[in-house]
Scaffold this motif. Structure first.
Motif, PDB file in Angstrom:
ATOM      1  N   TYR A   1     -85.799 -71.434  87.211  1.00 46.60           N
ATOM      2  CA  TYR A   1     -86.913 -72.384  87.315  1.00 46.60           C
ATOM      3  C   TYR A   1     -87.313 -72.889  85.933  1.00 46.60           C
ATOM      4  N   PHE A   2     -87.454 -71.941  85.007  1.00 48.02           N
ATOM      5  CA  PHE A   2     -87.838 -72.285  83.635  1.00 48.02           C
ATOM      6  C   PHE A   2     -86.832 -73.259  83.022  1.00 48.02           C
ATOM      7  N   ALA A   3     -85.541 -72.979  83.188  1.00 47.24           N
ATOM      8  CA  ALA A   3     -84.493 -73.821  82.590  1.00 47.24           C
ATOM      9  C   ALA A   3     -84.508 -75.222  83.183  1.00 47.24           C
ATOM     10  N   LEU A   4     -84.709 -75.326  84.482  1.00 43.78           N
ATOM     11  CA  LEU A   4     -84.729 -76.642  85.121  1.00 43.78           C
ATOM     12  C   LEU A   4     -85.957 -77.445  84.728  1.00 43.78           C
ATOM     13  N   VAL A   5     -87.099 -76.772  84.623  1.00 42.43           N
ATOM     14  CA  VAL A   5     -88.315 -77.453  84.138  1.00 42.43           C
ATOM     15  C   VAL A   5     -88.073 -77.966  82.723  1.00 42.43           C
ATOM     16  N   LEU A   6     -87.462 -77.134  81.894  1.00 38.80           N
ATOM     17  CA  LEU A   6     -87.153 -77.516  80.516  1.00 38.80           C
ATOM     18  C   LEU A   6     -86.256 -78.749  80.485  1.00 38.80           C
ATOM     19  N   ALA A   7     -85.206 -78.742  81.310  1.00 39.66           N
ATOM     20  CA  ALA A   7     -84.246 -79.845  81.304  1.00 39.66           C
ATOM     21  C   ALA A   7     -84.864 -81.137  81.816  1.00 39.66           C
TER      22      ALA A   7
ATOM     23  N   SER B   1     -88.107 -82.013  82.173  1.00 41.05           N
ATOM     24  CA  SER B   1     -89.292 -82.513  81.463  1.00 41.05           C
ATOM     25  C   SER B   1     -88.972 -83.021  80.056  1.00 41.05           C
ATOM     26  N   SER B   2     -87.921 -82.500  79.434  1.00 42.38           N
ATOM     27  CA  SER B   2     -87.648 -82.809  78.030  1.00 42.38           C
ATOM     28  C   SER B   2     -87.491 -84.302  77.738  1.00 42.38           C
ATOM     29  N   PRO B   3     -86.723 -85.078  78.535  1.00 46.56           N
ATOM     30  CA  PRO B   3     -86.611 -86.516  78.231  1.00 46.56           C
ATOM     31  C   PRO B   3     -87.959 -87.230  78.214  1.00 46.56           C
ATOM     32  N   PHE B   4     -88.840 -86.874  79.141  1.00 51.17           N
ATOM     33  CA  PHE B   4     -90.157 -87.505  79.185  1.00 51.17           C
ATOM     34  C   PHE B   4     -91.025 -87.057  78.005  1.00 51.17           C
ATOM     35  N   LEU B   5     -90.871 -85.798  77.604  1.00 54.53           N
ATOM     36  CA  LEU B   5     -91.656 -85.293  76.483  1.00 54.53           C
ATOM     37  C   LEU B   5     -91.210 -85.904  75.159  1.00 54.53           C
ATOM     38  N   VAL B   6     -89.921 -86.227  75.033  1.00 54.96           N
ATOM     39  CA  VAL B   6     -89.445 -86.941  73.842  1.00 54.96           C
ATOM     40  C   VAL B   6     -90.141 -88.296  73.753  1.00 54.96           C
ATOM     41  N   LEU B   7     -90.241 -88.984  74.882  1.00 53.42           N
ATOM     42  CA  LEU B   7     -90.929 -90.274  74.908  1.00 53.42           C
ATOM     43  C   LEU B   7     -92.393 -90.123  74.499  1.00 53.42           C
ATOM     44  N   ILE B   8     -93.046 -89.111  75.025  1.00 50.95           N
ATOM     45  CA  ILE B   8     -94.459 -88.873  74.695  1.00 50.95           C
ATOM     46  C   ILE B   8     -94.626 -88.553  73.217  1.00 50.95           C
ATOM     47  N   SER B   9     -93.690 -87.747  72.674  1.00 55.04           N
ATOM     48  CA  SER B   9     -93.801 -87.342  71.265  1.00 55.04           C
ATOM     49  C   SER B   9     -93.722 -88.535  70.327  1.00 55.04           C
ATOM     50  N   SER B  10     -92.963 -89.555  70.709  1.00 55.15           N
ATOM     51  CA  SER B  10     -92.846 -90.740  69.860  1.00 55.15           C
ATOM     52  C   SER B  10     -94.151 -91.522  69.824  1.00 55.15           C
TER      53      SER B  10
ATOM     54  N   ALA C   1     -93.117 -70.078  85.498  1.00 56.58           N
ATOM     55  CA  ALA C   1     -91.968 -70.736  84.863  1.00 56.58           C
ATOM     56  C   ALA C   1     -92.305 -72.170  84.466  1.00 56.58           C
ATOM     57  N   LEU C   2     -93.142 -72.832  85.256  1.00 59.94           N
ATOM     58  CA  LEU C   2     -93.546 -74.202  84.945  1.00 59.94           C
ATOM     59  C   LEU C   2     -94.313 -74.251  83.629  1.00 59.94           C
ATOM     60  N   ALA C   3     -95.266 -73.340  83.460  1.00 61.90           N
ATOM     61  CA  ALA C   3     -96.034 -73.292  82.211  1.00 61.90           C
ATOM     62  C   ALA C   3     -95.133 -72.949  81.033  1.00 61.90           C
ATOM     63  N   LEU C   4     -94.229 -71.989  81.223  1.00 64.69           N
ATOM     64  CA  LEU C   4     -93.313 -71.601  80.149  1.00 64.69           C
ATOM     65  C   LEU C   4     -92.377 -72.747  79.795  1.00 64.69           C
ATOM     66  N   GLY C   5     -91.798 -73.393  80.797  1.00 68.78           N
ATOM     67  CA  GLY C   5     -90.850 -74.477  80.545  1.00 68.78           C
ATOM     68  C   GLY C   5     -91.478 -75.647  79.822  1.00 68.78           C
TER      69      GLY C   5
ATOM     70  N   LEU D   1     -81.950 -82.182  77.381  1.00 67.96           N
ATOM     71  CA  LEU D   1     -81.541 -82.175  78.783  1.00 67.96           C
ATOM     72  C   LEU D   1     -80.385 -81.213  79.009  1.00 67.96           C
ATOM     73  N   PHE D   2     -79.338 -81.312  78.177  1.00 72.80           N
ATOM     74  CA  PHE D   2     -78.148 -80.493  78.409  1.00 72.80           C
ATOM     75  C   PHE D   2     -78.342 -79.039  77.987  1.00 72.80           C
ATOM     76  N   ILE D   3     -79.195 -78.785  77.016  1.00 72.61           N
ATOM     77  CA  ILE D   3     -79.502 -77.390  76.696  1.00 72.61           C
ATOM     78  C   ILE D   3     -80.213 -76.731  77.875  1.00 72.61           C
ATOM     79  N   GLY D   4     -81.161 -77.451  78.488  1.00 76.18           N
ATOM     80  CA  GLY D   4     -81.841 -76.913  79.662  1.00 76.18           C
ATOM     81  C   GLY D   4     -80.878 -76.667  80.811  1.00 76.18           C
ATOM     82  N   LEU D   5     -79.976 -77.617  81.060  1.00 79.58           N
ATOM     83  CA  LEU D   5     -78.990 -77.442  82.120  1.00 79.58           C
ATOM     84  C   LEU D   5     -78.027 -76.297  81.810  1.00 79.58           C
ATOM     85  N   GLY D   6     -77.709 -76.108  80.524  1.00 76.34           N
ATOM     86  CA  GLY D   6     -76.857 -74.994  80.132  1.00 76.34           C
ATOM     87  C   GLY D   6     -77.502 -73.652  80.390  1.00 76.34           C
ATOM     88  N   ARG D   7     -78.810 -73.576  80.179  1.00 76.08           N
ATOM     89  CA  ARG D   7     -79.541 -72.345  80.500  1.00 76.08           C
ATOM     90  C   ARG D   7     -79.427 -72.034  81.990  1.00 76.08           C
TER      91      ARG D   7
END
Length: 387
Positions: free
Chosen positions: A62-68, A70-79, A115-119, A343-349
């Motif tokens: 669950y954690f890994a999938l949340v990470l994968a 959410s990450s693309p959207f969080l990159v957008l937010i970080s910019s 897992a959602l909070a952790l991811g 994205l791919f690091i999360g999917l690799g997890r």
């Protein structure tokens, strides 16, 4: 963010003027905080709360999938909000994760919410760190700077596992949760001491397509698998074999003692003798130790394999990260590059956890990571050294 007017001694002010130093100190404190706990979370869920090993692995899926996801959207937010703000945003999420872990001991609710909070917390923090470091580091000395950053983070890990194992053994998990929460909050203070950085470009579909690379995708799938195998599967395997939080903490500290010094040394050397040469030399023993580590279930065997793996992985760590940062810079699509990376690091997890659940064997999973090391670094059509 404006510079702080904290009344500090002159030498301390001079040291803290460096944004890299500020980031490193924050990482060291946070690294120390989570080193007290992270190694023991799989064992806590299994031994203290009574979850089956398969349920523990599903928690990390669950954690890994949340990470994968959410990450693309969080990159957008970080910019938009800034890289340091993204790191600071991760702090309350990580505190929610800690509180949820403790709450599981008295309340029944789905592990998915923990897992959602952790991811979300880990994804926010990692994105902020990588993009901040990308913006303030220097290409000619990136190996040394990566080594310094990793050493600072690992410095916090030197005695964290030993302290965590001792505290859990004698006092239980509640005191560990409290200490980690306080240290996480303190680590964020150093992020306020210098200006904010933002992405210079808006993310576009065209650049997103340009940033995609099959070799990089497969490499980051491997890296995600390696991260989970190192941080979840191996500690859980040790605990299942030895049944002791204290022994797990001692082994974690021994690994950190070797890693913290070697990663800084190899990072510095990589700028002189070549990052690719170090990676090429270290990848074979790294693969071998993964393939055979599951066959050593005694205390001596586990300690020996842990120490040997610390030597090989710490030799790879700084050069590989430096290569990654240089690659991101060369693409000219830094934000898009990190979307694919996260994205791919999360999917690799999730991949290695799914493999473990399907085959039902830690030994097979360790061998899978070892074979992946050969595959990624030595097959010509996936040659990572072509970075």
């Amino acid at each position: 963010m404006p510079h702080s007017d904290l009344h500090l001694p002159h030498t301390w002010k001079y040291f803290m003027h460096s944004e890299l130093n500020q980031l490193n100190i924050s990482l060291a404190i946070r690294g120390f905080a989570f080193s007290i706990l992270s190694l023991f979370v799989p064992a806590y869920l299994h031994s203290e709360l009574g979850y089956a090993v398969s349920e523990v692995l599903w928690f990390f899926v669950y954690f890994a999938l949340v990470l994968a996801i959410s990450s693309p959207f969080l990159v957008l937010i970080s910019s938009k909000i800034g890289f340091k703000h993204m790191m600071i945003l991760s702090m309350p999420l990580q505190l929610i994760y800690l509180f949820s872990l403790h709450l599981l001991s008295t309340h029944t609710f789905s592990l998915f919410y923990v897992a959602l909070a952790l991811g979300l917390g880990i994804a926010s923090f990692n994105i902020g760190v990588h993009l901040e470091f990308q913006s303030i580091s220097h290409a000619k000395s990136r190996g040394k700077e990566v080594g310094s950053r990793q050493a600072a983070r690992l410095l916090g890990l030197l005695f964290g596992p030993l302290l965590g194992g001792g505290l859990i053994h004698y006092f239980g998990f509640i005191i560990v949760f409290c200490i980690v929460a306080v240290l996480v909050a303190i680590s964020s203070l150093f992020l306020f001491m210098s200006k904010e950085h933002h992405g210079k470009l808006n993310v576009s579909w065209k650049r997103l397509g340009k940033a995609f690379d099959v070799k990089l995708a497969l490499y980051y799938l491997y890296r995600g698998s390696w991260i989970i195998a190192t941080g979840v599967l191996w500690p859980l395997f040790i605990f299942l074999q030895l049944g002791s939080y204290l022994a797990l903490g001692v082994i974690g500290t021994l690994m950190s003692l070797i890693t913290v010094f070697l990663v800084f040394y190899m990072g510095k050397k990589s700028d002189k003798i070549g990052k690719h040469k170090i990676v090429h030399f270290s990848a074979v023993p790294e693969a071998i130790v993964w393939i055979f580590r599951g066959f050593f279930a005694s205390l001596g065997g586990i300690v020996g394999m842990s120490i040997f793996q610390s030597l090989t992985s710490s030799s790879l760590m700084a050069p590989l990260l430096a290569i990654e940062y240089n690659k991101a810079k060369k693409t000219g699509t830094v934000l898009e590059y990190y979307i694919w990376r996260q994205l791919f690091i999360g999917l690799g997890r999730a991949l290695i956890l799914g493999f473990t659940l399907i085959v039902g064997s830690f030994v097979a999973s360790f061998a899978f990571v070892g074979l992946g090391t050969f595959f990624v670094f030595y097959f010509r059509f996936l040659f990572i050294l072509a970075f």
